[in-house]
Enzyme design. Sequence first.
Site, mmCIF file in Angstrom:
data_model
loop_
_atom_site.group_PDB
_atom_site.id
_atom_site.type_symbol
_atom_site.label_atom_id
_atom_site.label_comp_id
_atom_site.label_asym_id
_atom_site.label_seq_id
_atom_site.Cartn_x
_atom_site.Cartn_y
_atom_site.Cartn_z
ATOM 1 N N PHE A 135 0.848 -1.185 0.000
ATOM 2 C CA PHE A 135 0.000 0.000 0.000
ATOM 3 C C PHE A 135 0.892 1.246 0.000
ATOM 4 O O PHE A 135 1.947 1.263 0.635
ATOM 5 C CB PHE A 135 -0.903 -0.010 1.236
ATOM 6 C CG PHE A 135 -2.002 1.019 1.178
ATOM 7 C CD1 PHE A 135 -3.114 0.808 0.385
ATOM 8 C CD2 PHE A 135 -1.905 2.195 1.898
ATOM 9 C CE1 PHE A 135 -4.120 1.755 0.313
ATOM 10 C CE2 PHE A 135 -2.906 3.152 1.829
ATOM 11 C CZ PHE A 135 -4.018 2.935 1.035
ATOM 12 N N ASP A 212 1.344 -5.407 8.251
ATOM 13 C CA ASP A 212 0.216 -4.497 8.090
ATOM 14 C C ASP A 212 -1.040 -5.369 8.002
ATOM 15 O O ASP A 212 -1.189 -6.176 7.081
ATOM 16 C CB ASP A 212 0.406 -3.672 6.812
ATOM 17 C CG ASP A 212 -0.729 -2.671 6.570
ATOM 18 O OD1 ASP A 212 -1.865 -2.928 7.023
ATOM 19 O OD2 ASP A 212 -0.490 -1.653 5.913
ATOM 20 N N TYR A 237 -11.452 0.821 10.557
ATOM 21 C CA TYR A 237 -12.621 1.294 9.808
ATOM 22 C C TYR A 237 -13.036 0.359 8.682
ATOM 23 O O TYR A 237 -14.021 0.623 8.001
ATOM 24 C CB TYR A 237 -12.387 2.703 9.256
ATOM 25 C CG TYR A 237 -11.095 2.904 8.512
ATOM 26 C CD1 TYR A 237 -10.957 2.496 7.193
ATOM 27 C CD2 TYR A 237 -10.019 3.509 9.130
ATOM 28 C CE1 TYR A 237 -9.774 2.683 6.509
ATOM 29 C CE2 TYR A 237 -8.820 3.709 8.458
ATOM 30 C CZ TYR A 237 -8.708 3.291 7.146
ATOM 31 O OH TYR A 237 -7.527 3.481 6.467
ATOM 32 N N LYS A 238 -12.305 -0.740 8.481
ATOM 33 C CA LYS A 238 -12.688 -1.706 7.455
ATOM 34 C C LYS A 238 -13.569 -2.792 8.089
ATOM 35 O O LYS A 238 -14.739 -2.578 8.334
ATOM 36 C CB LYS A 238 -11.446 -2.284 6.787
ATOM 37 C CG LYS A 238 -10.552 -1.243 6.111
ATOM 38 C CD LYS A 238 -9.368 -1.891 5.427
ATOM 39 C CE LYS A 238 -8.366 -0.862 4.914
ATOM 40 N NZ LYS A 238 -8.892 0.036 3.896
ATOM 41 N N ARG A 386 -12.674 -3.999 -6.941
ATOM 42 C CA ARG A 386 -12.597 -4.890 -5.780
ATOM 43 C C ARG A 386 -14.003 -5.133 -5.248
ATOM 44 O O ARG A 386 -14.776 -4.187 -5.028
ATOM 45 C CB ARG A 386 -11.737 -4.281 -4.671
ATOM 46 C CG ARG A 386 -10.293 -4.071 -5.047
ATOM 47 C CD ARG A 386 -9.447 -3.667 -3.854
ATOM 48 N NE ARG A 386 -9.986 -2.529 -3.123
ATOM 49 C CZ ARG A 386 -9.391 -1.959 -2.084
ATOM 50 N NH1 ARG A 386 -8.254 -2.434 -1.636
ATOM 51 N NH2 ARG A 386 -9.936 -0.924 -1.475
#
Length: 415
Positions: A135, A212, A237-238, A386
Amino acid sequence: MTHSSRPAADTLLELAAALDASDPLGAHLDAFAPAPGVTAYLDGNSLGRPLRDIPERLAAFARDDWGTRLIRSWDEQWMALPMELGDRIGALTLGAAPGQTVVADSTSVLIYKLMRAALAHDSSRTELVIETGNFPTDRFLAEGVAAETGATIRWIEPDPVHGVQVSDVEAVLSDRTALVSLSHVDYRSGALADMPAITTAAHGAGALMMWDLCHSAGVVPMQLDEWGVDLAVGCTYKYLNGGPGSPAFAYLRHSLQGVLRQPIQGWWSAADIFAMGPEYVPAGDIRQLLSGTPPVTSMLAMQGMLDLIEQASIDAVRAKSESLTDLAVRAHDELLAPLGVRLLSPRDAALRGGHVTIGHPDFRAVTQRLWADGIIPDFRFPDGIRLGLSPLSTSFVETVTGVIAVRDALESHER
């Protein structure tokens, strides 16, 4: 809609309805707030849906904890909240014993703290291993930390679909490696890295290992303690549904606490927070990773999701995740592959996380149309969509409905 694809779509919808009817986690779908105008939300790997009770949780906080107890709430509950929430995340999703996980700051800040601490740990080790497809934040931070410390980055070039393999890591390890920093789940393809094997390889070279966990925490079970992980960072938050901007968490194994020294020496990481003394003396426990005042309000939403994960169990969440992504892959094969759509994720559910990525040159325009029609997947440059399937908030019918909508939008765009 092509004539040949209609029976396939109907069959898939019938299968999805049957899977929903037998889904042991299906009852949890009603725990999430409805989104008027949204037919299929397939972006839970970017931003999880809010629970229905969030408005009341926020109102009670404003009315009671903050509004009535006022500053007394710091002594009564807020001071310990970063560690208590960290322990819950550790126990429910990370395989981490108490006292090793803390909630604080953003993912970027926590990655910086841990990277910087790891690079300063042993002056004889001056290399940082990371992959070119990680990322952007991870890569950018690695470059910044290397510039600050004089370290050298050793880049891994992984397969874009299957992600980093143990052999990729072993090829760049040496007695100069200070830290290996990788993502557990590839944010693009969803490829799931072999955490225990890669961690063992890093340790074999005497290096520290950092993961991560942003795309795996809350959807993929792991055993950080058992697998010997040194450091880890993840967002909330995912799949932990903490809401936009909710704070991240960091894991630091017990044996490194008081050994590594993080660089942002704020008062909350001091051994005695209220001593207000002339010198900084770091706490010897997990609190050493804190810096400034914790974002208490932003820690509220995730607590309800942790309750749901505790009720369901992370293993059951993973089982449904595998079923959802398997169904998405089948729907791709039957409905999208004939239109030239490529599967950009591993086919084996055991080798991928909670999302499936598909590719087509027209997907940027297709995504814009889907969003306008209430179908919400996630576009990733240059040509990927995605399908993020959060198991506790996503149904099987919703998954197939989304793939059918992708097909219809693509066919319409090509006409």
